[in-house]
Each structure stands twice: as structure tokens, then as C-alpha cells.
Design an enzyme around this catalytic site. Structure first.
Site, mmCIF file in Angstrom:
data_model
loop_
_atom_site.group_PDB
_atom_site.id
_atom_site.type_symbol
_atom_site.label_atom_id
_atom_site.label_comp_id
_atom_site.label_asym_id
_atom_site.label_seq_id
_atom_site.Cartn_x
_atom_site.Cartn_y
_atom_site.Cartn_z
ATOM 1 N N CYS A 118 0.974 -1.216 -0.159
ATOM 2 C CA CYS A 118 0.113 0.134 0.009
ATOM 3 C C CYS A 118 0.854 1.372 -0.183
ATOM 4 O O CYS A 118 1.624 1.424 0.921
ATOM 5 C CB CYS A 118 -0.819 -0.071 1.284
ATOM 6 S SG CYS A 118 -1.416 1.653 1.675
ATOM 7 N N ASN A 152 10.652 1.396 -9.426
ATOM 8 C CA ASN A 152 10.092 0.817 -10.592
ATOM 9 C C ASN A 152 8.737 1.049 -10.943
ATOM 10 O O ASN A 152 7.928 0.378 -10.257
ATOM 11 C CB ASN A 152 10.542 -0.685 -10.840
ATOM 12 C CG ASN A 152 10.736 -1.148 -12.251
ATOM 13 O OD1 ASN A 152 11.531 -0.720 -13.112
ATOM 14 N ND2 ASN A 152 9.652 -2.042 -12.714
ATOM 15 N N GLU A 153 8.517 1.681 -12.268
ATOM 16 C CA GLU A 153 7.155 1.609 -12.824
ATOM 17 C C GLU A 153 6.176 2.078 -11.693
ATOM 18 O O GLU A 153 5.274 1.191 -11.665
ATOM 19 C CB GLU A 153 6.738 0.697 -13.692
ATOM 20 C CG GLU A 153 7.649 0.606 -15.020
ATOM 21 C CD GLU A 153 7.079 -0.343 -16.114
ATOM 22 O OE1 GLU A 153 6.211 -1.253 -15.282
ATOM 23 O OE2 GLU A 153 7.285 -0.024 -17.268
ATOM 24 N N CYS A 166 -4.952 4.450 3.772
ATOM 25 C CA CYS A 166 -5.162 5.438 2.734
ATOM 26 C C CYS A 166 -6.305 6.305 3.034
ATOM 27 O O CYS A 166 -6.502 7.605 2.654
ATOM 28 C CB CYS A 166 -5.326 4.627 1.434
ATOM 29 S SG CYS A 166 -3.780 3.814 0.924
ATOM 30 N N GLU A 308 13.578 1.426 -20.953
ATOM 31 C CA GLU A 308 13.076 0.157 -21.118
ATOM 32 C C GLU A 308 12.618 -0.097 -22.481
ATOM 33 O O GLU A 308 11.489 0.658 -22.746
ATOM 34 C CB GLU A 308 12.186 -0.453 -19.844
ATOM 35 C CG GLU A 308 12.667 -0.910 -18.780
ATOM 36 C CD GLU A 308 11.415 -1.456 -18.067
ATOM 37 O OE1 GLU A 308 10.570 -2.186 -18.495
ATOM 38 O OE2 GLU A 308 11.548 -1.265 -16.846
ATOM 39 N N TRP A 316 3.023 -9.952 -21.999
ATOM 40 C CA TRP A 316 1.998 -9.697 -21.191
ATOM 41 C C TRP A 316 0.504 -9.185 -21.890
ATOM 42 O O TRP A 316 -0.400 -8.674 -21.618
ATOM 43 C CB TRP A 316 2.010 -8.313 -20.133
ATOM 44 C CG TRP A 316 3.130 -7.348 -20.529
ATOM 45 C CD1 TRP A 316 4.542 -7.303 -20.169
ATOM 46 C CD2 TRP A 316 2.893 -6.201 -21.590
ATOM 47 N NE1 TRP A 316 5.092 -6.275 -20.997
ATOM 48 C CE2 TRP A 316 4.160 -5.473 -21.668
ATOM 49 C CE3 TRP A 316 1.647 -5.704 -22.182
ATOM 50 C CZ2 TRP A 316 4.144 -4.459 -22.461
ATOM 51 C CZ3 TRP A 316 1.821 -4.428 -22.806
ATOM 52 C CH2 TRP A 316 3.164 -3.855 -23.154
ATOM 53 N N GLU A 356 8.083 -13.788 -16.399
ATOM 54 C CA GLU A 356 8.326 -13.191 -17.689
ATOM 55 C C GLU A 356 9.136 -14.113 -18.463
ATOM 56 O O GLU A 356 10.164 -13.782 -19.193
ATOM 57 C CB GLU A 356 9.084 -11.849 -17.341
ATOM 58 C CG GLU A 356 8.260 -11.017 -16.636
ATOM 59 C CD GLU A 356 8.401 -9.325 -16.439
ATOM 60 O OE1 GLU A 356 7.804 -8.540 -16.931
ATOM 61 O OE2 GLU A 356 9.718 -9.507 -16.030
ATOM 62 N N PHE A 358 8.691 -15.839 -20.946
ATOM 63 C CA PHE A 358 8.469 -15.852 -22.424
ATOM 64 C C PHE A 358 8.739 -14.357 -23.234
ATOM 65 O O PHE A 358 8.353 -14.204 -24.236
ATOM 66 C CB PHE A 358 7.052 -16.324 -22.963
ATOM 67 C CG PHE A 358 7.053 -17.853 -22.378
ATOM 68 C CD1 PHE A 358 8.012 -18.861 -23.091
ATOM 69 C CD2 PHE A 358 6.061 -18.123 -21.302
ATOM 70 C CE1 PHE A 358 7.651 -20.032 -22.859
ATOM 71 C CE2 PHE A 358 5.901 -19.673 -21.308
ATOM 72 C CZ PHE A 358 6.712 -20.498 -21.817
ATOM 73 N N HIS A 359 9.149 -13.683 -22.188
ATOM 74 C CA HIS A 359 9.517 -12.239 -22.711
ATOM 75 C C HIS A 359 10.859 -12.159 -23.423
ATOM 76 O O HIS A 359 11.673 -12.900 -22.857
ATOM 77 C CB HIS A 359 9.531 -11.199 -21.442
ATOM 78 C CG HIS A 359 9.227 -9.734 -21.775
ATOM 79 N ND1 HIS A 359 10.641 -9.139 -22.275
ATOM 80 C CD2 HIS A 359 8.419 -8.940 -21.528
ATOM 81 C CE1 HIS A 359 10.060 -7.706 -22.323
ATOM 82 N NE2 HIS A 359 9.008 -7.677 -21.873
HETATM 83 C C1 GLA Z 1 7.697 -3.245 -17.154
HETATM 84 C C2 GLA Z 1 8.809 -3.503 -15.681
HETATM 85 C C3 GLA Z 1 9.684 -4.473 -15.912
HETATM 86 C C4 GLA Z 1 9.357 -6.052 -16.988
HETATM 87 C C5 GLA Z 1 8.793 -5.091 -18.254
HETATM 88 C C6 GLA Z 1 8.283 -6.127 -19.309
HETATM 89 O O1 GLA Z 1 8.506 -2.329 -17.996
HETATM 90 O O2 GLA Z 1 9.416 -2.341 -15.497
HETATM 91 O O3 GLA Z 1 10.177 -4.989 -14.999
HETATM 92 O O4 GLA Z 1 8.234 -6.257 -16.243
HETATM 93 O O5 GLA Z 1 7.656 -4.388 -18.013
HETATM 94 O O6 GLA Z 1 7.797 -5.892 -20.494
HETATM 95 ZN ZN ZN Z 2 -3.635 1.628 1.561
#
Ligand code: GLA
Ligand code: ZN
Length: 691
Positions: A118, A152-153, A166, A308, A316, A356, A358-359
Site C-alpha cells: 500500500c 520501478n514503474e 489510505c 526499457e 503480457w 516473464e 517468455f519475454h
Molecule cells: C515493465 C517492468 C519490467 C518488465 C517489463 C516487461 O516495463 O518495469 O520489470 O516487467 O515491463 O515488459
Molecule cells: Zn492503503
């Protein structure tokens, strides 16, 4: 133009995510040898290694990472050091199950994927701060460190959480924004439907309700969730800024990601980095992705970094189509054309386990024998050739308004006259401009310097503040051309319909009043006729508008239900012009109409005969770099000025120089980069490339 001060590298970045923590030691050195062979200069790591960095509470193990960083430094490879905080370890989650996120329907999401947190959790935040501090202290002066890759993301899996913690922070956020309980009630108009709150504790995060929710509450919740994740980002940024003031900091964005207001995120980091995964199975994906690239270069008005991308297929989508031969290069160089100073991949070595497996990866499951490895090698050489392009700007004379209030407020369930989505309208307008050969920047309203552009397009600006209207009015007065799409100026920042109705604060600028929105059924055939005589069948939306006397009607509705009423209007103001487009126009009529609007505004429009060939120009003020990219699986021809120098030749036949011009044959997914002296410092001008 020099490379921005806090750019991590002297050259174009090339590399990607590397996860040595997932591989035995023997693989490390082998990978580094291959990286050197390829010319890798920047790696993101260790993005998901929190359990290895802190195997139990307070027990930090960083020696393995030091060994890897030392080896990379010895090989001359720089590191975008991840703070590793994107996924808390199992031991932490199990000790504090209350840190797991909760969905709107009350289900708590369990550990077992990633991002199991969270964003408000005090325990999670404290542990994030501790790990970041450990890494910054231990590695802050490591010679391999070029850039901090924070988390990350953000928001990839979790950007909103409906837990009690929250809810409490939402209440605090609301009090800060609206001043008092009375302020919240007034902003949300809670007298409607008996929603009045008599104590702030009665206010909850919007969970599942019996019927339509209060739109202002939903919009405030979107803002709160974005701000809440921003607070988490700032927690790490502040620690890094204090402990390692000289090292630039970034977090990887996800294009036009719905949940987070990237203008606010970009403002607090040092450089913009972005993850981009155009779908090789979609022939229009290069057009769609260009819109988000326009945002990336505009967030800081500087080069950004493609941190990236996929060497080939992702894992995905329902169907994960691989990249055709050459497409890795076309995709990567498209990002460079649009302002990225480098191209990096997810990931270096394919995972054999996990979701991942198969990525694609630079080293696919066949290692160096993988097709991706060969294609990445070619790209590495291209990027070295393109080193002089680093630091330069993209020439653009057209910008699109990107505003998260409108993005959020136009929800599918927002009790609107009909469903209307900012994303759909933005992509439609962008597709038209892209087909006209225009690289489209993004602008924030207010905030961005609009005077740099000849044309600004707001596909729909549903939420409009007075300050935004003022910025647009000043732009038009100063000679700009503004195109405002349907359903703009409708509500204020609290989603209250502007007094007197739309277009609210834009009424004077546009010179129209909207009496009623008139959404169309699929069976309706509402004709729009332009003053040129061209006719089209409008899409999904129309409006009954009343123009003022000083407004010209440039297109009108023909036939029922809005017969003879204006569909598109123009008001000239000062040196400029403001158009209001009340109709939903299909692409095949929007494109020629925007062509005319842009041409009249003095924009260099190069309507492409082949929409698969993209031409984008970067300039450093002295030299222009013109990227010509074939996004199709078939060859294409392009012609440039005879005196253009070929910086990067496409594979196959070399360009042929004749007195009449330079002929370039682009193989499938081929790319050429031409170099020419800049003829004008204006970012508007583009070179004449025929395709
Ligand atoms: C995102 C994530 C990565 C990976 C890629 C796969 O961008 O940041 O860790 O999972 O997707 O496409
Ligand atoms: Zn929360």
C-alpha cells in the site's frame, strides 16, 4: 547545444535491465564480456533484489552488489542503480500484513507477484527509506554509479489502495486541499443526493457504492492517489538528493500512464526516463507511441531516456507478437528521433523462471545465438554513430494539451452525456497530425511556454480552470492558433459545471456558447459540411452551439438533428485564431482539416504519401539530424535535399545523390539519418523530405 548538466553519460545510452541477482556467479563475468563486446554503457540493476539486499529485518547484504559494481566499473560499464524498493520481501509483508494493498471491493491482495504494498503504509515507507539510505551510503561514490533508478514503474500494478490507512491520508489530503469540512462539502456539492458530511471521519475512499458516485469525490481520489505515490517517490528522492547530491535521479515512466500526473513527477526528478512497448502486431503502434514520446521530451523540455523496451516480444499481451527483423532498430531509433538520448532494453538475459520467462531479451534463451543479440549489436553501432545527436532538441511547432484532471474526470462511468475519453480523442488528433508529418510536443496548462508553438490542440479540455483559459487566450492573442475539441470548458476543478454552461472560461476566447451536448447514436448520420464543400459523417458527438457575432462558421451540421447549426467555428483574436470543434470528426476528415489549419498557421506541413514512413528532425541549433524511419515490412522510397550528408545509411543500397536530390531506398523497417546545417534557429522549420 551541450548535453544537459546532469545527464549520466557522455554518449547515447545503450544497455538495459540486468538481473545478475537471479543468476549464478559464473554467468556474471560471461555477461559482462558479452556486454563489452556489444558496447553496453548503462545497466539498470538490481530492480527486484530487496530480499537479497535485506534477507531479514535490518540485516543488510550489499557485498554481492559491490562485487558486481566493481566488475562493471572495471569493464567501463555504468550503472543506473535501482533502489530495489519496488517489491517488498515476503518476510516484511508477512510481519506486517497490513501493508498489503486493498481493492475497492475490500479484497486485500496477497503476496506472490510484485509491488505488494500500500503506497501509504508507514511500515513500508520506513523500510523503503532505510534501504535507500543503506544503498546511497554504501554506493553513493562508487565509480560505476551514473544514475539512481528509483523504485520501478510506480503504479504499474498498484497506484491506488482503498485501505484504512489510505482513507485516513485521503481525509488529511482533502482538508489540506479544501481547508475545512465545509470546504469539502462545498467542493463536492454534497447537498445533492443527501451526501452531506457532518464530520470529516465520515468521509471514506470511494469504495463500491450502490449507484453512481460523486464525481468530485472520484476526481479528488485520483489526485490524492497520484500525490500519494508522488510522496513515496519524494521520500527516496530526498534521501538520495541529500546523500549523493551529484548523482541524477529518475524513475521509469510508462508513457501516457493514466494513474499518475507525470508533470508533477517529472518536476521533482533530474531526468525523465520512460519504458515503451509499442505492439509489433499493430501497424499503427508507431503513431500511438509517438504521442507519448512527445510527452516525454516535453516534461522537462530536454532529452529523455528510453530506459526499457522489448528486444522482441513481450509476455503480457493476449498475443505477444515478436518484432520482425529490423524492427528492434526501427523502434529504438524512433525513440531517439523523438528525443531519447539512448535505447535500453528489458532485459539483458531472458529469465528461465517466473511470469516473464517468455519475454524477449537481448540474450534470449539461445544466448548469443539469439536473433535479438545480433540486432542489438547493430543498434549499438548505430547509437555510436549517432553520438553527435545527443543533447539536441526535436523540432516541433505543434503541441497538444495533456492534463491529468481531464484524463481522470472523463471516466467511462462518469455520468456524462455519452462516453468520451481523453485518450481516444488525443490519439485521434495526434494520428491526424502525425500523418501530416508533424512531431507533436505536449504542454501543461498552465505551466508550459506556449509561445514556442504555432498551433496548440486541446482534443478535449473537459476540466478547465480560469488560469488555463487565460494561458490559452494569451497564446492566441500573441498570434497562436488554438484548436479546442468538443466537450471543453465544461466543469471547474471540482467537476462543477461552469456557471452559464460550457465552454465556461473559454466562452469569450472561442466566442461560442453550448446550449446542449448532442451525443449521437451509432445509427445517427449527422453530416458535417465544411466551407470547402467537403462533407463527412460525424462520429459519436455533436453539440448545439450558439456563436457570437464576431465568429466565423467554418463547418456546419447538415440534416437532422442539428441542421444548419455551426459545427466548427473560428474566432480571430489579436494576431491569432481560436477554433472550436463541436463535432466528433473521423480521421479522414480531421486530417485534411488540420492540414489546412496548420498550413494557415505557417506550419511546415509535409503530408506523407506513405504513412508508414516517419520523418522527425532533431537540431542542436547548428546542425539538423533528420530521421527517416520505415515502419513497414515492405521497402519504401524517400527523397532528401541533394546536399544532405548521410550520417546513418539504411541497410541495403546506399543513397543515390543526383542534382535533383538524394534518393534513399529504405528496406523493411529501415532507418536513415541525414545531417544538414540548420537553416533557422526556429524549432518550427523542417527540411523537405518527400516520402
Ligand atoms: C515493465 C517492468 C519490467 C518488465 C517489463 C516487461 O516495463 O518495469 O520489470 O516487467 O515491463 O515488459
Ligand atoms: Zn492503503
Amino acid at each position: 547545444m551541450t548535453v544537459p548538466q546532469r545527464w549520466p553519460l557522455p554518449a547515447m545510452a545503450f544497455g538495459g535491465d540486468w538481473n545478475p541477482d537471479q543468476w549464478p556467479r559464473e554467468v556474471w563475468q560471461h555477461d559482462i564480456t558479452l556486454m563489452r563486446q556489444l558496447g553496453v554503457n548503462l545497466l539498470s540493476l538490481p530492480v527486484f533484489a530487496w530480499p537479497q539486499l535485506e534477507p531479514s529485518e535490518g540485516e543488510y547484504r550489499t557485498d554481492w552488489l559491490a562485487e558486481i559494481l566493481d566488475a562493471l566499473d572495471a569493464a567501463g560499464i555504468g550503472v543506473a542503480l535501482a533502489t530495489g524498493t519496488a517489491t517488498p520481501p515476503a518476510w516484511l509483508v508477512r510481519a506486517h500484513p497490513e501493508m498489503l494493498p486493498v481493492r475497492a471491493d475490500g479484497v486485500r491482495l496477497d503476496f506472490g507477484s510484485r509491488q505488494s504494498y500500500c503506497p501509504s503504509s508507514p511500515v513500508f515507507r520506513a523500510k523503503v527509506a532505510a534501504l535507500t539510505t543503506i544503498l546511497a551510503t554504501r554506493f553513493g561514490d562508487h565509480p560505476a554509479l551514473r544514475l539512481w533508478h528509483v523504485s520501478n514503474e510506480y503504479g504499474d500494478h498498484i497506484s491506488r489502495c482503498w485501505c484504512e490507512v489510505c482513507a485516513a491520508s485521503f481525509r488529511r489530503w482533502l482538508l489540506r486541499r479544501h481547508g475545512s469540512l465545509a470546504g469539502i462539502n462545498a467542493a463536492w456539492g454534497t447537498k445533492v443526493w443527501g451526501q452531506l458530511y457532518t464530520d470529516v471521519e465520515q468521509i471514506e475512499v470511494p469504495r463500491v457504492t450502490p449507484g453512481p458516485d460523486n464525481p468530485a469525490r472520484l476526481l479528488d481520489f485520483e489526485r490524492f492517489c497520484s500525490d500519494n505515490v508522488l510522496e513515496l517517490f519524494r521520500l527516496e528522492l530526498d534521501i538520495l538528493g541529500e546523500l549523493t547530491p551529484g548523482v541524477p535521479r529518475t524513475t521509469n515512466f510508462m508513457g501516457l500512464f493514466h494513474d499518475l500526473d507525470y508533470w508533477r513527477f517529472a518536476a521533482v526528478e533530474d531526468l525523465v526516463s520512460n519504458d515503451a512497448y509499442p505492439d509489433p502486431g499493430n501497424t499503427a503502434s508507431h503513431t500511438d507511441i509517438a504521442l507519448s514520446y512527445g510527452l516525454m521530451r516535453s516534461l522537462k523540455s530536454r532529452p529523455w531516456l528510453l530506459i526499457e523496451s522489448a528486444p522482441s516480444a513481450v509476455s503480457w499481451r493476449p498475443v505477444n507478437v515478436p518484432k520482425a527483423p529490423g524492427q528492434l532498430r526501427a523502434h529504438a531509433l524512433q525513440a531517439v528521433a523523438h528525443g531519447s538520448d539512448g535505447a535500453m532494453f528489458f532485459q539483458w538475459r531472458a529469465a528461465r523462471t517466473g511470469p516473464e520467462r517468455f519475454h524477449s531479451a537481448v540474450l534470449g534463451h539461445r544466448g548469443e545465438a539469439s536473433r535479438s543479440f545480433a540486432e542489438a549489436s547493430q543498434l549499438a553501432a548505430d547509437l555510436a554513430t549517432l553520438a553527435p545527436v545527443a543533447g539536441s532538441r526535436v523540432r516541433s511547432s505543434v503541441a497538444m494539451v495533456v492534463d491529468w484532471d481531464t484524463i481522470w474526470a472523463l471516466r467511462p462511468d462518469a455520468s456524462l452525456p455519452a462516453e468520451i475519453s481523453w485518450h481516444a480523442e488525443a490519439h485521434q488528433h495526434h494520428a491526424a497530425l502525425h500523418q501530416l508529418g508533424l512531431a507533436v510536443d505536449s504542454v501543461a496548462l498552465p505551466g508550459s511556454d506556449l509561445s514556442r508553438y504555432a498551433v496548440i490542440v486541446a482534443p478535449t479540455l473537459y476540466v478547465t480552470s480560469d488560469a488555463q483559459a487565460e494561458a490559452l487566450t494569451e497564446f492566441v492573442r500573441g498570434g497562436g492558433t488554438l484548436v479546442v475539441g468538443a466537450f471543453s470548458g465544461v466543469v471547474n476543478e471540482c467537476e462543477q459545471v461552469h456557471a452559464g454552461g460550457p465552454p465556461g472560461p473559454l466562452r469569450e476566447l472561442l466566442g461560442v456558447e453550448v446550449d446542449e451536448q448532442w451525443p449521437l447514436l451509432e445509427t445517427d448520420e449527422q453530416i458535417v459540411e465544411f466551407d470547402s464543400g467537403a462533407r463527412t459523417v460525424g462520429r459519436f458527438w455533436a453539440e448545439w452551439i450558439e456563436p457570437s457575432d464576431d465568429v466565423e462558421v467554418v463547418a456546419h451540421y447538415d440534416g437532422r438533428p442539428l441542421h444548419d447549426l455551426p459545427a466548427i467555428t473560428r474566432r480571430r483574436l489579436g494576431e491569432g485564431a481560436a477554433y472550436y470543434v463541436s463535432a466528433g470528426l473521423p480521421l479522414d476528415s480531421l486530417t485534411p482539416w488540420l492540414h489546412q489549419v496548420c498550413a494557415e498557421a505557417g506550419v511546415d506541413v509535409r503530408m506523407s504519401a506513405n504513412p508508414s514512413v516517419e520523418v522527425v528532425t532533431r537540431t542542436d541549433g547548428a546542425t539538423d539530424y533528420v530521421f527517416v524511419i520505415n515502419h513497414a515490412p515492405t521497402p519504401a522510397e524517400a527523397r532528401g535535399p541533394a546536399d544532405a550528408d548521410v550520417l546513418l545509411a539504411p541497410d541495403g543500397d546506399p543513397p543515390v545523390r543526383r542534382a535533383s536530390g538524394l534518393s534513399i531506398t529504405l528496406p523493411p523497417f529501415g532507418v536513415a539519418v541525414l545531417r544538414m546545417p540548420s537553416t533557422t534557429p526556429s524549432l518550427h522549420h523542417v527540411h523537405s523530405i518527400e516520402v
